[in-house]
Write an enzyme that holds these catalytic residues in place. Structure first.
Site, PDB file in Angstrom:
ATOM      1  N   LYS A   3       0.818  -1.216   0.000  1.00 32.39           N
ATOM      2  CA  LYS A   3       0.000   0.000   0.000  1.00 32.39           C
ATOM      3  C   LYS A   3       0.847   1.259   0.000  1.00 32.39           C
ATOM      4  CE  LYS A   3      -0.876  -0.318   4.918  1.00 32.39           C
ATOM      5  NZ  LYS A   3       0.204   0.545   5.394  1.00 32.39           N
ATOM      6  N   ARG A  46      -6.556   3.437  11.543  1.00 26.54           N
ATOM      7  CA  ARG A  46      -6.249   2.028  11.717  1.00 26.54           C
ATOM      8  C   ARG A  46      -7.147   1.333  12.714  1.00 26.54           C
ATOM      9  NH1 ARG A  46      -0.314  -0.069  11.080  1.00 26.54           N
ATOM     10  NH2 ARG A  46       0.167   1.656   9.766  1.00 26.54           N
ATOM     11  N   ARG A  54      11.602  -7.591   2.666  1.00 26.68           N
ATOM     12  CA  ARG A  54      11.836  -6.193   3.038  1.00 26.68           C
ATOM     13  C   ARG A  54      12.779  -6.113   4.245  1.00 26.68           C
ATOM     14  NH1 ARG A  54       6.689  -2.501   4.392  1.00 26.68           N
ATOM     15  NH2 ARG A  54       6.949  -3.193   6.519  1.00 26.68           N
ATOM     16  N   ARG A  60      14.385  -2.642   8.383  1.00 23.36           N
ATOM     17  CA  ARG A  60      13.508  -1.868   9.253  1.00 23.36           C
ATOM     18  C   ARG A  60      13.422  -2.552  10.614  1.00 23.36           C
ATOM     19  NH1 ARG A  60       7.723   0.028   6.882  1.00 23.36           N
ATOM     20  NH2 ARG A  60       6.995  -0.725   8.893  1.00 23.36           N
ATOM     21  N   ARG A 118       1.782  -7.096  14.219  1.00 23.41           N
ATOM     22  CA  ARG A 118       1.134  -6.103  13.356  1.00 23.41           C
ATOM     23  C   ARG A 118       0.058  -6.739  12.485  1.00 23.41           C
ATOM     24  NH1 ARG A 118       6.456  -4.939  11.409  1.00 23.41           N
ATOM     25  NH2 ARG A 118       5.658  -3.878   9.588  1.00 23.41           N
TER      26      ARG A 118
HETATM   27  P1  ADP Z   1       3.087  -1.365   8.723  1.00 22.95           P
HETATM   28  O1  ADP Z   1       1.814  -1.184   7.957  1.00 22.95           O
HETATM   29  O2  ADP Z   1       4.032  -2.315   8.069  1.00 22.95           O
HETATM   30  O3  ADP Z   1       2.872  -1.651  10.183  1.00 22.95           O
HETATM   31  P2  ADP Z   1       3.489   1.484   8.836  1.00 22.95           P
HETATM   32  O4  ADP Z   1       4.607   2.229   8.223  1.00 22.95           O
HETATM   33  O5  ADP Z   1       2.127   1.779   8.328  1.00 22.95           O
HETATM   34  O6  ADP Z   1       3.892  -0.023   8.633  1.00 22.95           O
HETATM   35  O7  ADP Z   1       3.482   1.694  10.412  1.00 22.95           O
HETATM   36  C1  ADP Z   1       4.619   1.422  11.200  1.00 22.95           C
HETATM   37  C2  ADP Z   1       4.286   1.627  12.677  1.00 22.95           C
HETATM   38  O8  ADP Z   1       3.933   3.019  12.915  1.00 22.95           O
HETATM   39  C3  ADP Z   1       3.086   0.839  13.212  1.00 22.95           C
HETATM   40  O9  ADP Z   1       3.410  -0.488  13.580  1.00 22.95           O
HETATM   41  C4  ADP Z   1       2.681   1.704  14.420  1.00 22.95           C
HETATM   42  O10 ADP Z   1       3.559   1.518  15.506  1.00 22.95           O
HETATM   43  C5  ADP Z   1       2.897   3.112  13.897  1.00 22.95           C
HETATM   44  N1  ADP Z   1       1.677   3.637  13.244  1.00 22.95           N
HETATM   45  C6  ADP Z   1       1.533   3.922  11.918  1.00 22.95           C
HETATM   46  N2  ADP Z   1       0.284   4.366  11.662  1.00 22.95           N
HETATM   47  C7  ADP Z   1      -0.378   4.347  12.849  1.00 22.95           C
HETATM   48  C8  ADP Z   1      -1.698   4.668  13.251  1.00 22.95           C
HETATM   49  N3  ADP Z   1      -2.620   5.096  12.379  1.00 22.95           N
HETATM   50  N4  ADP Z   1      -2.023   4.538  14.562  1.00 22.95           N
HETATM   51  C9  ADP Z   1      -1.131   4.123  15.454  1.00 22.95           C
HETATM   52  N5  ADP Z   1       0.130   3.785  15.146  1.00 22.95           N
HETATM   53  C10 ADP Z   1       0.519   3.889  13.865  1.00 22.95           C
END
Ligand code: ADP
Length: 197
Positions: free
Chosen positions: A18, A93, A132, A138, A149
C-alpha cells in the site's frame, strides 16, 4: 465533466504494497500521500521529541496512541497542499481513529470519497515482509513484530472497512501482480468513481 475530489484512504495488510501504490496514485493525481508510518519513522530518525516518544512503541509493533496520531494527521491535512485532496496510508487504523477522522472531515464538509482495499493473502504478506526485512533492515520487520502487526490488522483494522463499506465507498483491489498492473487496477477503480487526474 467535473471530477470527484480525491480524498482517499488506502488500506491493506503489512506487506500489501500500500505504501508503494499509495505514493504512485497520489503522484498521478497530484495530491500528497500522507503515511503515518513514514511520519513516525522520519521523526525517529531525526530524533525529534515525537520520535523519542514513539520509537519503542513502533519497534515493538504496537500502535501509537490515537490522540497523538490523530493530532498529527489533522495538522498534516490542514496544510495547503492537502486542500484539493490527499491520500491517507496507515490511518485510520482502528475505530477510534475513524471517529477522530470523521469528526475532522465532517467539520470541513469534506468526507472521504474512496477507500481502496488492497487484498493480499497472509502467506504472501509474510514472505514480502521477510524480503523487506533483509533489504531495508527496518527495526520493526522482525518475526515477532510482523506477527503482532498482522494480528492487530486483522482484529482492529479490518472492522473499519465495514464502516466504509456501509457508506459505499470501498473498492477491493487484488494486490497480487506486477506494480504496474496493481496501479492500473486502482486507477480504474477510482476512475469509475469519477476520480481522475
Ligand atoms: P506497517 O503497515 O508495516 O505496520 P506502517 O509504516 O504503516 O507499517 O506503520 C509502522 C508503525 O507506525 C506501526 O506499527 C505503528 O507503531 C505506527 N503507526 C503507523 N500508523 C499508525 C496509526 N494510524 N495509529 C497508530 N500507530 C501507527
Amino acid at each position: 465533466m467535473t471530477s470527484t475530489p480525491a480524498r482517499l484512504l488506502i488500506i491493506g495488510p503489512q506487506g500489501s504494497g500500500k505504501g508503494t501504490q499509495g505514493a504512485r496514485i497520489a503522484q498521478a493525481l497530484g495530491i500528497p500521500a500522507v503515511s503515518t508510518g513514514d511520519v513516525f519513522r522520519a521523526n525517529v530518525s531525526e530524533g525529534t521529541e515525537l520520535g523519542l516518544k514513539v520509537k519503542a512503541i513502533i519497534d515493538a509493533g504496537d500502535l501509537v496512541p490515537d490522540e497523538l496520531t490523530s493530532e498529527i494527521v489533522r495538522d498534516r491535512l490542514t496544510q495547503t497542499d492537502a486542500a484539493a485532496g490527499f491520500l491517507l496510508d496507515g490511518y485510520p487504523r482502528n475505530l477510534g481513529q475513524v471517529r477522530d477522522l470523521d469528526a475532522f472531515l465532517e467539520s470541513r464538509g469534506e468526507p472521504l470519497t474512496a477507500v481502496i482495499e488492497l487484498t493480499v493473502p497472509r502467506e504472501e504478506s509474510i514472505s514480502r515482509l521477510s524480503v523487506r526485512a533483509a533489504e531495508q533492515g527496518r527495526a520493526d520487520d522482525n518475526a515477532e513484530s510482523i506477527a503482532k502487526r498482522l494480528s492487530i490488522y486483522e482484529s482492529e483494522t479490518a472492522p473499519i472497512l465495514d464502516v466504509y463499506r456501509d457508506r459505499g465507498i470501498v473498492d477491493g483491489v487484488d494486490g497480487v501482480g506486477s506494480f504496474d498492473e496493481i496501479t492500473e487496477r486502482i486507477a480504474a477503480a477510482l476512475e469509475a468513481r469519477g476520480i481522475t487526474a
